[in-house]
Enzyme design. Structure first.
Site, PDB file in Angstrom:
ATOM      1  N   TYR A 165     -67.099   0.519  11.711  1.00  0.00           N
ATOM      2  CA  TYR A 165     -66.324   1.005  10.552  1.00  0.00           C
ATOM      3  C   TYR A 165     -68.123   0.313  10.003  1.00  0.00           C
ATOM      4  CZ  TYR A 165     -64.152   1.802   6.070  1.00  0.00           C
ATOM      5  OH  TYR A 165     -63.478   1.880   4.884  1.00  0.00           O
ATOM      6  N   LYS A 169     -71.050   1.371   7.399  1.00  0.00           N
ATOM      7  CA  LYS A 169     -70.484   1.278   5.808  1.00  0.00           C
ATOM      8  C   LYS A 169     -71.913   0.827   5.416  1.00  0.00           C
ATOM      9  CE  LYS A 169     -66.851   3.283   4.675  1.00  0.00           C
ATOM     10  NZ  LYS A 169     -66.524   4.710   4.149  1.00  0.00           N
TER      11      LYS A 169
HETATM   12  P1  NAI Z   1     -57.732   8.636   3.213  1.00  0.00           P
HETATM   13  O1  NAI Z   1     -57.744   8.580   5.147  1.00  0.00           O
HETATM   14  O2  NAI Z   1     -56.338   8.478   2.460  1.00  0.00           O
HETATM   15  O3  NAI Z   1     -58.717   9.551   2.637  1.00  0.00           O
HETATM   16  C1  NAI Z   1     -59.944   9.764   3.979  1.00  0.00           C
HETATM   17  C2  NAI Z   1     -59.709  11.609   3.570  1.00  0.00           C
HETATM   18  O4  NAI Z   1     -61.598  12.144   4.327  1.00  0.00           O
HETATM   19  C3  NAI Z   1     -58.735  11.978   4.349  1.00  0.00           C
HETATM   20  O5  NAI Z   1     -58.856  12.946   3.670  1.00  0.00           O
HETATM   21  C4  NAI Z   1     -58.872  12.835   5.410  1.00  0.00           C
HETATM   22  O6  NAI Z   1     -58.614  14.287   5.817  1.00  0.00           O
HETATM   23  C5  NAI Z   1     -60.748  13.068   5.597  1.00  0.00           C
HETATM   24  N1  NAI Z   1     -61.785  13.249   6.281  1.00  0.00           N
HETATM   25  C6  NAI Z   1     -61.851  12.178   7.791  1.00  0.00           C
HETATM   26  N2  NAI Z   1     -62.427  12.854   8.086  1.00  0.00           N
HETATM   27  C7  NAI Z   1     -63.856  13.346   7.823  1.00  0.00           C
HETATM   28  C8  NAI Z   1     -64.635  14.416   7.653  1.00  0.00           C
HETATM   29  N3  NAI Z   1     -65.399  14.489   9.214  1.00  0.00           N
HETATM   30  N4  NAI Z   1     -65.105  15.544   6.950  1.00  0.00           N
HETATM   31  C9  NAI Z   1     -64.039  15.839   5.725  1.00  0.00           C
HETATM   32  N5  NAI Z   1     -63.062  14.770   5.959  1.00  0.00           N
HETATM   33  C10 NAI Z   1     -62.739  14.154   6.599  1.00  0.00           C
HETATM   34  O7  NAI Z   1     -58.675   7.329   3.391  1.00  0.00           O
HETATM   35  P2  NAI Z   1     -58.920   6.441   1.754  1.00  0.00           P
HETATM   36  O8  NAI Z   1     -58.429   5.468   1.091  1.00  0.00           O
HETATM   37  O9  NAI Z   1     -59.319   7.544   0.626  1.00  0.00           O
HETATM   38  O10 NAI Z   1     -60.580   6.567   1.643  1.00  0.00           O
HETATM   39  C11 NAI Z   1     -61.724   7.587   1.393  1.00  0.00           C
HETATM   40  C12 NAI Z   1     -62.800   6.504   1.771  1.00  0.00           C
HETATM   41  O11 NAI Z   1     -63.009   5.086   0.961  1.00  0.00           O
HETATM   42  C13 NAI Z   1     -62.938   5.942   3.190  1.00  0.00           C
HETATM   43  O12 NAI Z   1     -64.606   5.957   3.036  1.00  0.00           O
HETATM   44  C14 NAI Z   1     -63.430   4.859   3.344  1.00  0.00           C
HETATM   45  O13 NAI Z   1     -63.804   4.535   4.618  1.00  0.00           O
HETATM   46  C15 NAI Z   1     -63.265   3.807   2.392  1.00  0.00           C
HETATM   47  N6  NAI Z   1     -62.968   2.722   2.237  1.00  0.00           N
HETATM   48  C16 NAI Z   1     -61.479   2.842   1.908  1.00  0.00           C
HETATM   49  C17 NAI Z   1     -60.531   1.631   1.497  1.00  0.00           C
HETATM   50  C18 NAI Z   1     -59.453   1.081   1.157  1.00  0.00           C
HETATM   51  O14 NAI Z   1     -58.703   0.077   1.133  1.00  0.00           O
HETATM   52  N7  NAI Z   1     -58.161   2.436   1.103  1.00  0.00           N
HETATM   53  C19 NAI Z   1     -61.580  -0.072   1.363  1.00  0.00           C
HETATM   54  C20 NAI Z   1     -62.921   0.532   1.708  1.00  0.00           C
HETATM   55  C21 NAI Z   1     -63.479   1.552   1.594  1.00  0.00           C
END
Ligand code: NAI
Length: 297
Positions: A165, A169
């Site tokens: 990851y 990133k």
């Molecule tokens: P989440 O799991 O709630 O949302 C991620 C969404 O992306 C999900 O709805 C999932 O179905 C969708 N997804 C996954 N693979 C996919 C694909 N191949 N094509 C289309 N959609 C896809 O996670 P969250 O926390 O909202 O994360 C959003 C972004 O923020 C991610 O890139 C994550 O790595 C990043 N992030 C989040 C952090 C946190 O503290 N929540 C910290 C650092 C980065």
């Protein structure tokens, strides 16, 4: 002054829940027409259904906004292209792309299967590159575009168990750094958000409930919308979580210019100067470093 997105067309990938959903709802509330992309799988990237994306579309419509759903995977080249095609088909243009979709496959590097390394990179790094590649000619030809990459402190600084990851990133920062240069003359700005938010991705990390409650994804959204509004900077990384916001930069120390015959022992003798970060500065492109090397006394 109220910042409006009226007349703008935006794509938010992974917008079925969590951070992406918040960004999409707020863009729509401020007048943007939004493509809600979401594969609808689990945190580790398995499964999929367009129900998650549809639900957010219904929410936006119920509030008087405009949105459509796209259930493609960003890591599938044709799927990524379909997200951009759907935006243009439904709304006639494309102004904003928020690359947000993501999954986790955490394990220490010793135990990690290379397939988990590949999958995570395919979704975060290649997925963002695929959707951006599809959007790029449209934005460059029309002389306007705003793209946000979703990076992470895991990539910027490291996090145990997240080699796959973190690599993906920080790869997104490399992508941003070149696209900010290539997009500049066409008014295509590319920035990055490093969020910290309580979502399903972080709910099993042992964050105390009081802290989790403060890590509202809604508090990351103002930074993301700032990074894709008309007066957005370009090439900027913002860390955002629980109401904390800060710019992040890669910096290089003053360094030292040794002779053309520098040896390992010369390097060792100069370690204090080489590793001194007290006069550290950022560079806006790689060529500036080469210039510094040749002009330094
Ligand atoms: P989440 O799991 O709630 O949302 C991620 C969404 O992306 C999900 O709805 C999932 O179905 C969708 N997804 C996954 N693979 C996919 C694909 N191949 N094509 C289309 N959609 C896809 O996670 P969250 O926390 O909202 O994360 C959003 C972004 O923020 C991610 O890139 C994550 O790595 C990043 N992030 C989040 C952090 C946190 O503290 N929540 C910290 C650092 C980065």
């Amino acid at each position: 002054m109220t910042i409006s997105f009226k007349g703008k067309v935006a794509i938010v990938t992974g917008a079925g829940q969590g951070l992406g959903r918040c960004h999409a709802l707020e863009l729509a509330r401020r007048g943007a027409k939004v493509v809600i992309n979401d594969l609808g799988g689990s945190v580790d990237g398995t499964g999929g259904s367009s129900a998650a994306a549809m639900k957010v579309v219904e929410e936006i419509k119920a509030a008087g906004g405009e949105a459509i759903a796209n259930g493609a995977s960003v890591s599938d080249k044709a799927g990524a292209q379909s997200i951009v095609d759907d935006a243009v088909k439904a709304f006639g243009r494309l102004d904003i792309l928020i690359n947000n979709a993501g999954i986790l496959r955490d394990k220490s590097f010793k135990k990690m299967e290379l397939s988990d390394f590949e999958l995570v990179n395919n979704v975060h790094l290649l997925g963002s590159a695929y959707v951006t590649k599809a959007a790029w000619p449209i934005m460059n030809d029309q002389g306007y575009g705003r793209i946000v990459m979703t990076t992470s402190s895991s990539g910027l600084y490291g996090n145990f168990g997240q080699s796959n990851y973190g690599a993906a990133k920080l790869g997104l920062i490399g992508l941003m750094n070149t696209l900010k240069l290539e997009g500049q003359k066409s008014n295509v700005h590319v920035n990055a958000i490093a969020p910290v938010a309580g979502t399903r991705m972080t709910e099993n990390l042992g964050i105390p409930p009081e802290a989790f409650a403060q890590l509202k994804p809604e508090l990351v959204t103002p930074a993301v919308l700032y990074l894709c509004h008309d007066d957005a900077p370009t090439g900027t990384i913002i860390e955002a979580g629980a109401g904390y916001y800060s710019k992040v930069q890669i910096v290089e120390g003053k360094g030292v210019k040794l002779s053309q015959n520098a040896t390992l022992e010369d390097f060792a003798a100069n370690w204090d100067k080489i590793s001194d970060m007290s006069d550290a500065k950022p560079f806006s492109n790689g060529a500036e470093v080469t210039f510094k090397i040749f002009t330094m006394q």
